[in-house]
Design a protein around this motif. Structure first.
Motif, PDB file in Angstrom:
ATOM      1  N   SER A   1      89.895  -3.656  59.985  1.00 18.74           N
ATOM      2  CA  SER A   1      88.839  -3.852  58.982  1.00 18.74           C
ATOM      3  C   SER A   1      87.437  -3.799  59.592  1.00 18.74           C
ATOM      4  O   SER A   1      86.456  -3.655  58.877  1.00 18.74           O
ATOM      5  CB  SER A   1      89.029  -5.194  58.267  1.00 18.74           C
ATOM      6  N   ARG A   2      87.339  -3.912  60.902  1.00 21.61           N
ATOM      7  CA  ARG A   2      86.035  -3.918  61.572  1.00 21.61           C
ATOM      8  C   ARG A   2      85.999  -2.787  62.593  1.00 21.61           C
ATOM      9  O   ARG A   2      86.875  -2.680  63.423  1.00 21.61           O
ATOM     10  CB  ARG A   2      85.825  -5.269  62.256  1.00 21.61           C
ATOM     11  N   LYS A   3      84.971  -1.967  62.521  1.00 22.22           N
ATOM     12  CA  LYS A   3      84.852  -0.795  63.401  1.00 22.22           C
ATOM     13  C   LYS A   3      83.947  -1.081  64.599  1.00 22.22           C
ATOM     14  O   LYS A   3      83.089  -1.946  64.542  1.00 22.22           O
ATOM     15  CB  LYS A   3      84.306   0.412  62.622  1.00 22.22           C
TER      16      LYS A   3
ATOM     17  N   LYS B   1      93.611  -6.829  59.525  1.00 18.94           N
ATOM     18  CA  LYS B   1      92.360  -7.490  59.920  1.00 18.94           C
ATOM     19  C   LYS B   1      91.693  -6.715  61.056  1.00 18.94           C
ATOM     20  O   LYS B   1      90.484  -6.454  61.005  1.00 18.94           O
ATOM     21  CB  LYS B   1      92.648  -8.927  60.368  1.00 18.94           C
TER      22      LYS B   1
ATOM     23  N   ARG C   1      86.214  -6.946  68.856  1.00 20.52           N
ATOM     24  CA  ARG C   1      85.787  -6.987  67.448  1.00 20.52           C
ATOM     25  C   ARG C   1      85.516  -8.395  66.945  1.00 20.52           C
ATOM     26  O   ARG C   1      84.619  -8.603  66.123  1.00 20.52           O
ATOM     27  CB  ARG C   1      86.845  -6.347  66.564  1.00 20.52           C
ATOM     28  N   PHE C   2      86.329  -9.376  67.389  1.00 20.62           N
ATOM     29  CA  PHE C   2      86.282 -10.697  66.768  1.00 20.62           C
ATOM     30  C   PHE C   2      85.964 -11.862  67.703  1.00 20.62           C
ATOM     31  O   PHE C   2      85.401 -12.856  67.265  1.00 20.62           O
ATOM     32  CB  PHE C   2      87.618 -10.994  66.068  1.00 20.62           C
TER      33      PHE C   2
END
Length: 183
Positions: free
Chosen positions: A128-130, A125, A80-81
Motif C-alpha cells: 500500500s506504500r510505495k 499493507k 516503508r513503515f
C-alpha cells in the motif's frame, strides 16, 4: 565507508552475503542475522532489524539495504513503515511482494512465513506504500519459489535466473545494485 545491511531470506545464513561482500567491496557489508525460520511475525523481525541498524550506525547515518527473498520483504517493510529516514536505498532480489505458495508446505506456526502467502493482510499493507526512486527490485518469471511477477516491485529489473537459491550470488545483479547505490 557507507554501510550496506544484507538481509537473507527464509532458512538463510550469513554465508548468503559472501558474494555481496566481494562485489560491493567499497562498502561495509554487514549481515543482519536473525531466526530465518520465520516463526515470528515479519513486523517483529523488522523491529529487530531496526535495533540491529541502530546498534551499527551513528544517529544520523543512513544505510543501504539488500534483501533477498523474504529478507527483501522484511527490508522493504522496514524501509516503508519502521524507519524510512534511516535508509538511503533499498535493493531486493526475488522477494515475494505479491506472495508465494511456499507456506503451504510448512507448519501454520511459522507466522512470518504465513504472512508471505498470496493475498495476506501483511502483503496488502506492505504494497500500500510505495518507495519510488529509493528502491530497485530484481525478479524472474522462472523463479520456482517466487514465480511470475511476484518479485516485481518498484524500479523492476528482470533476470533470466531459474534457481531461487542461487540468484543472490549472481554477480551481474550485485553489480547493478552497486551502480544503483552509487547514483
Amino acid at each position: 565507508m557507507k554501510k550496506v545491511i544484507f538481509v537473507y531470506g527464509f532458512t538463510g545464513t550469513n554465508k548468503d552475503s559472501e558474494t555481496a561482500k566481494k562485489v560491493l567491496n567499497n562498502y561495509d557489508v554487514i549481515c543482519f542475522e536473525y531466526d530465518s525460520g520465520l516463526k515470528k511475525p515479519l513486523e517483529k523481525i523488522a523491529d529487530e532489524l531496526d535495533d540491529f541498524i541502530i546498534s551499527k550506525t551513528n544517529t544520523n547515518e543512513k544505510v543501504n539495504l539488500i534483501g533477498v527473498s523474504a529478507g527483501g520483504v522484511i527490508a522493504s517493510y522496514y524501509t516503508r513503515f519502521v524507519s524510512p529516514n534511516k535508509v538511503d536505498k533499498l535493493a531486493t532480489i526475488c522477494s515475494p511482494f505479491k506472495g508465494t505458495y511456499v507456506p503451504i508446505f510448512y507448519s501454520k506456526k511459522r507466522k512470518g512465513l504465513n504472512e508471505l502467502f498470496y493475498g495476506s493482510e501483511f502483503l496488502k499493507k506492505l504494497n500500500s506504500r510505495k518507495l519510488n526512486n529509493k528502491a530497485i527490485s530484481f525478479y524472474s518469471y522462472f523463479d520456482l519459489l517466487v514465480p511470475g511477477n511476484s518479485g516485481k516491485a518498484e524500479n523492476p529489473h528482470y533476470t533470466w535466473d531459474f534457481f531461487h537459491f542461487t540468484i543472490q550470488k549472481n554477480k551481474r545483479i550485485l553489480k547493478k545494485i552497486k551502480e544503483f547505490f552509487e547514483r
